[in-house]
Design an enzyme around this catalytic site. Structure first.
Site, PDB file in Angstrom:
ATOM      1  N   HIS A 253       0.866  -1.194   0.000  1.00 56.00           N
ATOM      2  CA  HIS A 253       0.000   0.000   0.000  1.00 56.00           C
ATOM      3  C   HIS A 253       0.896   1.236   0.000  1.00 56.00           C
ATOM      4  CE1 HIS A 253      -3.845   2.170   1.397  1.00 56.00           C
ATOM      5  NE2 HIS A 253      -2.937   3.107   1.179  1.00 56.00           N
TER       6      HIS A 253
ATOM      7  N   HIS B 223       1.567   5.377  -1.638  1.00 58.74           N
ATOM      8  CA  HIS B 223       1.211   6.568  -2.424  1.00 58.74           C
ATOM      9  C   HIS B 223       2.490   7.169  -3.003  1.00 58.74           C
ATOM     10  CE1 HIS B 223      -2.938   6.681  -0.881  1.00 58.74           C
ATOM     11  NE2 HIS B 223      -2.387   6.184   0.218  1.00 58.74           N
TER      12      HIS B 223
ATOM     13  N   LYS C  23      -9.402  -0.320  -5.994  1.00 59.38           N
ATOM     14  CA  LYS C  23      -9.427   0.315  -4.673  1.00 59.38           C
ATOM     15  C   LYS C  23     -10.734   1.054  -4.427  1.00 59.38           C
ATOM     16  CE  LYS C  23      -7.873   2.080  -0.780  1.00 59.38           C
ATOM     17  NZ  LYS C  23      -6.707   2.826  -0.386  1.00 59.38           N
TER      18      LYS C  23
ATOM     19  N   HIS D 296     -10.604   1.073   1.622  1.00 61.62           N
ATOM     20  CA  HIS D 296     -10.392   2.073   2.675  1.00 61.62           C
ATOM     21  C   HIS D 296     -11.604   1.968   3.584  1.00 61.62           C
ATOM     22  CE1 HIS D 296      -8.798   5.971   4.323  1.00 61.62           C
ATOM     23  NE2 HIS D 296     -10.007   5.910   4.868  1.00 61.62           N
TER      24      HIS D 296
ATOM     25  N   HIS E  90      -4.797  -0.795   5.714  1.00 63.90           N
ATOM     26  CA  HIS E  90      -4.328  -0.049   6.895  1.00 63.90           C
ATOM     27  C   HIS E  90      -5.303  -0.144   8.075  1.00 63.90           C
ATOM     28  CE1 HIS E  90      -6.884   2.824   4.875  1.00 63.90           C
ATOM     29  NE2 HIS E  90      -5.963   3.275   4.072  1.00 63.90           N
TER      30      HIS E  90
ATOM     31  N   ASP F 181       1.349   2.620   3.536  1.00 63.78           N
ATOM     32  CA  ASP F 181       0.499   3.803   3.367  1.00 63.78           C
ATOM     33  C   ASP F 181       1.330   5.076   3.460  1.00 63.78           C
ATOM     34  OD1 ASP F 181      -1.807   5.228   2.843  1.00 63.78           O
ATOM     35  OD2 ASP F 181      -2.501   5.223   4.923  1.00 63.78           O
TER      36      ASP F 181
HETATM   37  C1  NCD Z   1      -3.601   9.087   2.036  1.00 62.90           C
HETATM   38  C2  NCD Z   1      -3.113  10.134   1.035  1.00 62.90           C
HETATM   39  O1  NCD Z   1      -2.598  11.178   1.458  1.00 62.90           O
HETATM   40  O2  NCD Z   1      -3.210   9.894  -0.170  1.00 62.90           O
HETATM   41  N1  NCD Z   1      -3.674   9.696   3.347  1.00 62.90           N
HETATM   42  C3  NCD Z   1      -3.648   9.045   4.531  1.00 62.90           C
HETATM   43  O3  NCD Z   1      -3.805   9.699   5.558  1.00 62.90           O
HETATM   44  N2  NCD Z   1      -3.428   7.750   4.612  1.00 62.90           N
HETATM   45  C4  NCD Z   1      -4.892   8.536   1.590  1.00 62.90           C
HETATM   46  C5  NCD Z   1      -5.315   7.303   2.336  1.00 62.90           C
HETATM   47  O4  NCD Z   1      -4.732   6.223   2.177  1.00 62.90           O
HETATM   48  O5  NCD Z   1      -6.264   7.400   3.130  1.00 62.90           O
HETATM   49 ZN    ZN Z   2      -3.344   5.067   1.578  1.00 59.39          ZN
END
Ligand code: NCD
Ligand code: ZN
Length: 345
Positions: free
Chosen positions: A13, A15, A101, A138, A176, A249
């Site tokens: 996971h 970003h 997702k 999520h 998460h 995450d």
């Molecule tokens: C994530 C993001 O910033 O893209 N933020 C987070 O707090 N985890 C999005 C997500 O996974 O909820």
């Molecule tokens: Zn995330």
């Protein structure tokens, strides 16, 4: 133990953002992980297979040549109310997209285009169940009447449990997880249901949000919960149960968007991800369980081969930089300016 060698891990996971921001963070992950499930919450979101293919090409192009063959971005599609079944079938056939997702609309960063009512997606979920496309969730309700600390718990009752009843063969990752309730739900569900766990949810409880003042760099979604939940997550991660695996995450935001009257949700951990997990496992004397959690369980769930290479971590103190450069601005990493106990060789 002063050093540990494990199979190269994967991040289930992540970003990575896009363009200049991505250029500044992607190597952090590629240095440690062999593969990563890349989240599709760009603006605009990655809603088609062609968009996912183009995003994957941009990720690989942002890496130096040596890393292009050693790091595999595993792409995902962002589910909307209107995602047609044909799109997920096309995604599966591409071999590039490994999951779809769910962002409940309004739940988190770039979720405005997310799902307003899961019932609108039943046809597409039916197709996913048939073609065995994993569904990443999520798991928070967005109802403003629900306390922010209860949103995961209520999601299980209102959305996730009914979904597992309606689509018993659908493979689902409860992303998460942050509560004891989520851990128990996953443990008691069928083999189709697994969960990813972040390093920061293993290391922090909600006091960290208010330590001596408000701490925007500890704000993420789902929000960090009380100590009993942190302890339950640690117990699950270190239990050896194959339903639980690593997903950082890691979610970078500009410093100016975090240190703000309305700060963004997201914690950046990619600079030290495996070291942070090592610390969490070491704290409970469970380093022997790290390899399966970080390197085996996720690959097995996604039905991908386990990695062959190894990495080594040494118990050696090092200082996290105060900040990283991020598209010409600053990014404040988790544990900025502080010492970490473990270091990847
Ligand atoms: C994530 C993001 O910033 O893209 N933020 C987070 O707090 N985890 C999005 C997500 O996974 O909820
Ligand atoms: Zn995330």
């Amino acid at each position: 133990m002063t050093s540990i060698t494990i199979t190269r891990p994967d991040d289930w996971h992540l970003h990575l953002r896009d363009n200049a921001q991505m250029h500044d963070v992607v190597q952090c992950s590629a240095r440690q992980f062999a593969r990563a499930i890349v989240m599709p919450n760009l603006n605009p979101p990655v809603v088609t297979t062609n968009m996912a293919k183009a995003y994957r090409a941009r990720i690989l192009a942002a890496l130096p040549g040596s890393m292009q063959s050693s790091f595999g971005p595993l792409m995902t599609l962002y589910l909307t109310d209107d995602t047609p079944p044909a799109e997920v079938i096309c995604a599966k056939e591409s071999g590039v997209v490994h999951a779809v997702k769910l962002y409940p609309a309004g739940a988190t960063t770039n979720s405005a285009a997310g799902v307003t009512d899961i019932r609108k997606c039943y046809n597409t979920l039916e197709a996913m169940q048939q073609i065995d496309m994993p569904f990443l969730v999520h798991g928070e309700v967005t109802d403003p009447d629900i306390d922010v600390f209860d949103r995961e718990h209520v999601f299980i009752e209102r959305v996730l449990f009914p979904l597992t009843q309606r689509f018993p063969k659908l493979r689902i990752v409860f992303e998460h997880v942050t509560t004891q309730d989520a851990v128990t739900f996953v443990q008691e569900s069928s083999q189709q249901i697994a969960a990813s766990i972040t390093a920061h949810h293993l290391l922090l409880n909600r006091n960290a949000l208010f330590q001596g003042g408000i701490r925007p760099h500890h704000y993420c979604l789902p929000i960090i919960k009380r100590e009993k939940h942190r302890a339950a997550l640690t117990a699950a991660a270190t239990s050896g149960n194959p339903k639980f695996f690593l997903g950082t995450d890691s979610a970078p935001h500009l410093q100016s968007n975090k240190e703000n009257a309305c700060g963004c949700a997201g914690i950046f951990t990619a600079h030290a991800a495996i070291e942070l997990y090592a610390e969490a496992f070491d704290q409970v004397g469970a380093l022997d369980k790290l390899e399966a959690f970080a390197s085996f369980h996720g690959a097995d769930f996604y039905q991908l081969p386990r990695n062959h290479e190894k990495i080594t971590l040494h118990k050696q103190s090092w200082k996290v930089p105060d900040q990283f450069s991020f598209a010409g601005e600053a990014l404040i990493p988790f544990r900025a300016g502080e010492s970490l106990a473990w270091k990847m060789a």
